[in-house]
Scaffold this motif. Sequence first.
Motif, short mmCIF file in Angstrom:
data_model
loop_
_atom_site.label_atom_id
_atom_site.label_comp_id
_atom_site.label_asym_id
_atom_site.label_seq_id
_atom_site.Cartn_x
_atom_site.Cartn_y
_atom_site.Cartn_z
N PRO A 60 0.63 -1.14 -0.06
CA PRO A 60 -0.01 0.02 0.00
C PRO A 60 0.86 1.23 0.02
O PRO A 60 1.93 1.32 0.70
CB PRO A 60 -0.81 -0.16 1.30
N VAL A 61 0.31 2.28 -0.63
CA VAL A 61 1.11 3.54 -0.71
C VAL A 61 0.18 4.44 -0.08
O VAL A 61 -0.97 4.68 -0.58
CB VAL A 61 1.40 3.78 -2.29
N ALA A 62 0.92 5.30 1.02
CA ALA A 62 -0.21 5.95 1.80
C ALA A 62 0.68 6.93 2.78
O ALA A 62 1.71 6.54 2.96
CB ALA A 62 -1.21 5.28 2.55
N PRO A 63 -0.06 7.81 3.25
CA PRO A 63 -1.27 8.45 2.85
C PRO A 63 -0.95 9.42 1.60
O PRO A 63 0.41 10.22 1.86
CB PRO A 63 -1.93 9.40 4.13
N LEU A 64 -1.59 9.65 0.80
CA LEU A 64 -1.11 10.33 -0.43
C LEU A 64 -2.12 11.76 -0.70
O LEU A 64 -3.31 11.37 -0.54
CB LEU A 64 -1.11 9.65 -1.70
N ALA A 65 -1.73 12.80 -1.25
CA ALA A 65 -2.60 13.66 -1.37
C ALA A 65 -3.28 13.51 -2.82
O ALA A 65 -2.48 12.48 -3.78
CB ALA A 65 -1.65 15.31 -1.38
#
Length: 143
Positions: A60-65
Amino acid sequence: MDKLTFAARLHQVTHANRQFAARFVSNILPESSRYIVRLNQSYDGNLTPGERVFPGETDPVAPLAAADVVELLCRDNCVPEWIDISVERADLDHTYFELLCCGRFTDNESFLYYNETGNAPFGSKGPCLPPFWSEEQGKFDLQ
């Protein structure tokens, strides 16, 4: 799909999904959004011409704008064929949306799911319901 179109659709579906979730959850859902992106959530063993995969990306890639989501998911005008969006949680500053992404990327808009909504490749899903919950019980806490 170009990045501007993708960004506009992400914005539109985020707004709609926040409003939908607010009907069911007791949490305050701030207007500021962050995204948890889960890549390669599909079976991709039967690719057709016009589809690409990036199999090494599974964490997972987080947290992203939102701007970071656009950069991550728009690759040479290719986007995931489907992206399911749902409210996952909220804190005092942000509403966090989970983005479950198909592993197949394409630049062929006819391959995109949810075309009938006008927001392809995004499919808006409800928040995860508590076990045995019913609407008669009223709103529930996301936590």
